[in-house]
Design a protein around this motif. Structure first.
Motif, PDB file in Angstrom:
ATOM      1  N   ALA A  29      65.172  72.655 -62.158  1.00 52.54           N
ATOM      2  CA  ALA A  29      63.737  74.444 -62.546  1.00 52.54           C
ATOM      3  C   ALA A  29      63.072  73.984 -61.957  1.00 52.54           C
ATOM      4  O   ALA A  29      62.002  75.420 -61.657  1.00 52.54           O
ATOM      5  CB  ALA A  29      63.687  74.493 -64.196  1.00 52.54           C
ATOM      6  N   ARG A  30      61.819  73.021 -62.116  1.00 49.89           N
ATOM      7  CA  ARG A  30      61.067  73.185 -60.693  1.00 49.89           C
ATOM      8  C   ARG A  30      61.212  73.006 -59.985  1.00 49.89           C
ATOM      9  O   ARG A  30      60.191  73.787 -59.192  1.00 49.89           O
ATOM     10  CB  ARG A  30      60.236  71.648 -61.701  1.00 49.89           C
ATOM     11  CG  ARG A  30      58.544  71.825 -60.547  1.00 49.89           C
ATOM     12  CD  ARG A  30      57.831  72.284 -61.099  1.00 49.89           C
ATOM     13  NE  ARG A  30      57.680  72.257 -62.825  1.00 49.89           N
ATOM     14  CZ  ARG A  30      56.513  71.618 -63.146  1.00 49.89           C
ATOM     15  NH1 ARG A  30      55.952  70.416 -62.358  1.00 49.89           N
ATOM     16  NH2 ARG A  30      56.587  71.116 -64.729  1.00 49.89           N
ATOM     17  N   ALA A  62      49.975  76.846 -57.463  1.00 47.41           N
ATOM     18  CA  ALA A  62      51.203  77.844 -56.316  1.00 47.41           C
ATOM     19  C   ALA A  62      50.876  77.430 -55.094  1.00 47.41           C
ATOM     20  O   ALA A  62      49.925  77.319 -54.844  1.00 47.41           O
ATOM     21  CB  ALA A  62      51.202  79.026 -57.182  1.00 47.41           C
ATOM     22  N   GLU A  98      62.835  74.889 -58.109  1.00 44.04           N
ATOM     23  CA  GLU A  98      63.766  76.767 -57.930  1.00 44.04           C
ATOM     24  C   GLU A  98      62.009  77.263 -58.149  1.00 44.04           C
ATOM     25  O   GLU A  98      61.655  77.684 -57.290  1.00 44.04           O
ATOM     26  CB  GLU A  98      63.892  77.253 -59.333  1.00 44.04           C
ATOM     27  CG  GLU A  98      65.842  76.803 -58.151  1.00 44.04           C
ATOM     28  CD  GLU A  98      66.999  77.288 -59.595  1.00 44.04           C
ATOM     29  OE1 GLU A  98      66.454  77.450 -60.475  1.00 44.04           O
ATOM     30  OE2 GLU A  98      67.727  77.197 -58.675  1.00 44.04           O
ATOM     31  N   GLU A  99      60.966  76.894 -59.603  1.00 45.09           N
ATOM     32  CA  GLU A  99      59.691  77.885 -59.024  1.00 45.09           C
ATOM     33  C   GLU A  99      59.079  77.118 -58.059  1.00 45.09           C
ATOM     34  O   GLU A  99      57.991  78.122 -57.876  1.00 45.09           O
ATOM     35  CB  GLU A  99      59.340  76.649 -60.476  1.00 45.09           C
ATOM     36  CG  GLU A  99      58.169  77.638 -61.077  1.00 45.09           C
ATOM     37  CD  GLU A  99      57.424  76.549 -62.733  1.00 45.09           C
ATOM     38  OE1 GLU A  99      56.649  76.912 -62.621  1.00 45.09           O
ATOM     39  OE2 GLU A  99      57.861  75.646 -63.207  1.00 45.09           O
ATOM     40  N   ARG A 100      58.663  76.090 -57.708  1.00 46.69           N
ATOM     41  CA  ARG A 100      57.743  75.687 -57.204  1.00 46.69           C
ATOM     42  C   ARG A 100      58.033  75.314 -55.574  1.00 46.69           C
ATOM     43  O   ARG A 100      57.840  76.180 -54.480  1.00 46.69           O
ATOM     44  CB  ARG A 100      57.471  74.463 -57.422  1.00 46.69           C
ATOM     45  CG  ARG A 100      56.556  74.339 -59.175  1.00 46.69           C
ATOM     46  CD  ARG A 100      55.533  75.201 -59.069  1.00 46.69           C
ATOM     47  NE  ARG A 100      54.939  75.246 -60.284  1.00 46.69           N
ATOM     48  CZ  ARG A 100      53.933  73.889 -61.329  1.00 46.69           C
ATOM     49  NH1 ARG A 100      53.666  72.934 -60.438  1.00 46.69           N
ATOM     50  NH2 ARG A 100      53.842  74.525 -62.653  1.00 46.69           N
ATOM     51  N   GLN A 148      59.296  78.423 -53.141  1.00 46.71           N
ATOM     52  CA  GLN A 148      58.171  79.605 -52.477  1.00 46.71           C
ATOM     53  C   GLN A 148      57.893  79.183 -51.170  1.00 46.71           C
ATOM     54  O   GLN A 148      57.156  80.137 -50.861  1.00 46.71           O
ATOM     55  CB  GLN A 148      57.082  79.420 -53.754  1.00 46.71           C
ATOM     56  CG  GLN A 148      57.565  79.162 -55.159  1.00 46.71           C
ATOM     57  CD  GLN A 148      58.058  80.879 -55.257  1.00 46.71           C
ATOM     58  OE1 GLN A 148      57.770  81.568 -54.879  1.00 46.71           O
ATOM     59  NE2 GLN A 148      59.240  81.147 -56.261  1.00 46.71           N
TER      60      GLN A 148
END
Length: 517
Positions: free
Chosen positions: A88-89, A202, A91-93, A96
């Protein structure tokens, strides 16, 4: 209406049919068909992906059976973390950044970044389970697995990176990262990894260009103060004569003869270029030779950074001077313990030097040069060795050698692989080690709720270089790590075990010096 055209790699492309069809019918008109097909094939790259820079292409093609061009890192986390949480981390960061969703497509002229339409996170974040072997402690088991992964090629059909999670390690977890050097250099990747920690910012969004001053000034805050960022841009794009590029890009309206500063700079470029080309061979130690196809990895517990800083201040030296002296001493001790006479011997280590402002470290790609540092492994007196390291480091200040090395990689990226290998092997023969020395955060970070207790990474060795040394300050400590070829150095732990005693000797002798008023 479009016509499908096959590129040199076999991937389909599109070209305007109205332009291609008439040219095909008029075959006799000055090679119209060949010109159209050539334009269509070259246009494939623009339609299907982003062209890879010459420097990044050089790193892509530098893989050998003995050395894969991967940056390998390890995080030790407590308490443990779960596989789903890491996915999850990521994919989230991490995702990007486009590069981590793109695969590489090679062709006769180089390579391109192409979106992976079949991207699957399960191929890039995988679970690992360390073997349970009698008499083998967890750290040794982890080191063995890291060494094995360092020689396991990444799948060229997918984006060139992979994370390996050991959910249960030493009361916590361990995360092993493998990222191909063509994606980015170590400085950029550290910045990227910092966006993944708890509270990390981000990934920066792409900014619109506001002018040459803000978009091209890549090295304004780097080691080489006089050189404009456009120099790196020109070398990456063309690989032209370095001295000419430096002069013209510094001030296009002035010639070398009209500027004393440029004349000095040109002289420095020529001198540094000659120094790189005419470097003598290294001392013939057991650490040099033809490497095999297996690696060994070792690291130690961190040294207290404040103690290193105090010794450096007392000796009027930098922290780097002290740490590099420890490296030279540890390698000398290792060779002496194997019965080698190192009196008067030196070995050369290539040290990466950042060529971009730290504010732009998040930008991917390779923007670094290499500077050769000769380590005095034959000096037994620890304080004498520190001062000799300091003297040699001072000689490198203001050098354009890092930029020259960057230009060499740009030129290598223009060549066919056999010619590239021949060029780079000339320098590998003159080098024993690749060494990184990176300052990290002073306070310990958290990742997915767990504390990042220990971190280490290694940059790859190229050609026949078989020794990599990593120095990383983090969380109030200084971490040493070594990766070696198993043929040239089968037990790197013996080098690692000498680091702390070497620092202890420097600290002890420093305390015993006759300090006066």
């Amino acid at each position: 209406m479009v016509t499908r055209v096959r590129s040199a790699t076999g991937s389909p492309s599109t070209a305007p049919a109205q332009a291609a069809a008439p040219a095909a019918k008029r075959g006799a008109k000055k090679g119209g068909v060949q010109q159209q097909v050539s334009r269509a094939v070259s246009g494939t790259l623009g339609l299907h992906g982003e062209r890879m820079s010459k420097v990044d292409t050089a790193w892509l093609r530098m893989d050998t059976a003995s050395n894969l061009m991967m940056i390998v890192g390890v995080w030790v986390l407590k308490p443990g973390i779960q596989y789903a949480t890491v996915c999850a981390r990521v994919e989230e960061r991490l995702l990007q950044y486009n590069r981590f969703r793109q695969r590489v497509v090679e062709d006769a002229a180089g390579a391109s970044w192409v979106d992976d339409k079949r991207f699957d996170i399960a191929h890039h974040v995988v679970l690992e389970k360390l073997p349970v072997t009698k008499g083998l402690d967890e750290q040794t088991a982890l080191q063995d697995r890291v060494a094995a992964l360092a020689m396991q090629p990444l799948d060229p059909r997918r984006p060139l990176w992979q994370f390996h999670l050991v959910e249960n390690y030493d009361g916590g977890s361990a995360l092993i990262a493998r990222i191909h050097h063509c994606i980015a250099d170590g400085i950029a990747l550290i910045s990227v990894m910092m966006t993944m920690v708890d509270g990390g910012s981000a990934p920066p969004s792409k900014r619109k260009k506001t002018g040459a001053a803000s978009t091209e000034d890549w090295i304004a805050d780097s080691l080489i103060k006089p050189l404009a960022g456009l120099t790196v841009k020109a070398l990456d794009a063309t690989g032209n004569n370095v001295a000419k590029s430096l002069a013209l890009l510094r001030d296009p309206h002035k010639g070398l003869g009209q500027s004393l500063d440029l004349a000095k700079l040109a002289y420095q470029v020529v001198s540094d270029g000659a120094a790189l080309a005419l470097m003598p061979d290294d001392s013939p130690t057991r650490l040099k030779g033809k490497p095999g196809t297996a690696k060994r990895v070792a690291w130690c517990q961190p040294l207290p950074l404040e103690e290193v800083r105090a010794v450096g201040k007392a000796l009027n030296c930098s922290i780097n001077d002290v740490l590099l002296s420890c490296v030279a001493g540890a390698i000398g001790t290792y060779l002496r313990d194997h019965g080698d006479d190192v009196t008067g011997q030196e070995i050369r280590a290539m040290i990466p030097v950042n060529l971009r402002p730290l504010a732009e470290a998040w930008k991917l790609g390779n923007r670094f040069g290499l500077v050769p540092l000769v380590l005095p492994i034959g000096i037994d007196n620890p304080v004498e060795r520190v001062y000799e390291v300091r003297r040699r480091m001072n000689q490198l200040k203001g050098s354009t050698q890092p930029l020259m090395a960057f230009g060499l990689l740009a030129v290598a990226g223009l060549l066919i692989k056999p010619a590239q290998d021949a060029m780079l092997n000339l320098f590998a023969k003159k080098t024993t080690a690749v060494m990184t020395n990176v300052p990290g955060p002073r306070d310990k970070l958290k990742f997915c709720g767990a504390t990042l207790e220990q971190t280490m990474f290694w940059v790859p060795q190229s050609g026949d270089v078989g020794l990599g040394v990593s120095i990383l300050s983090y969380g109030g400590g200084v971490q040493f790590g070594v990766i070696t070829d198993s043929t040239l150095c089968p037990d790197p732990q013996r080098i690692i075990d000498a680091f702390e005693p070497e620092f202890a000797k420097i600290a002890m002798v420093t305390l015993m010096l006759p300090w006066g008023d």
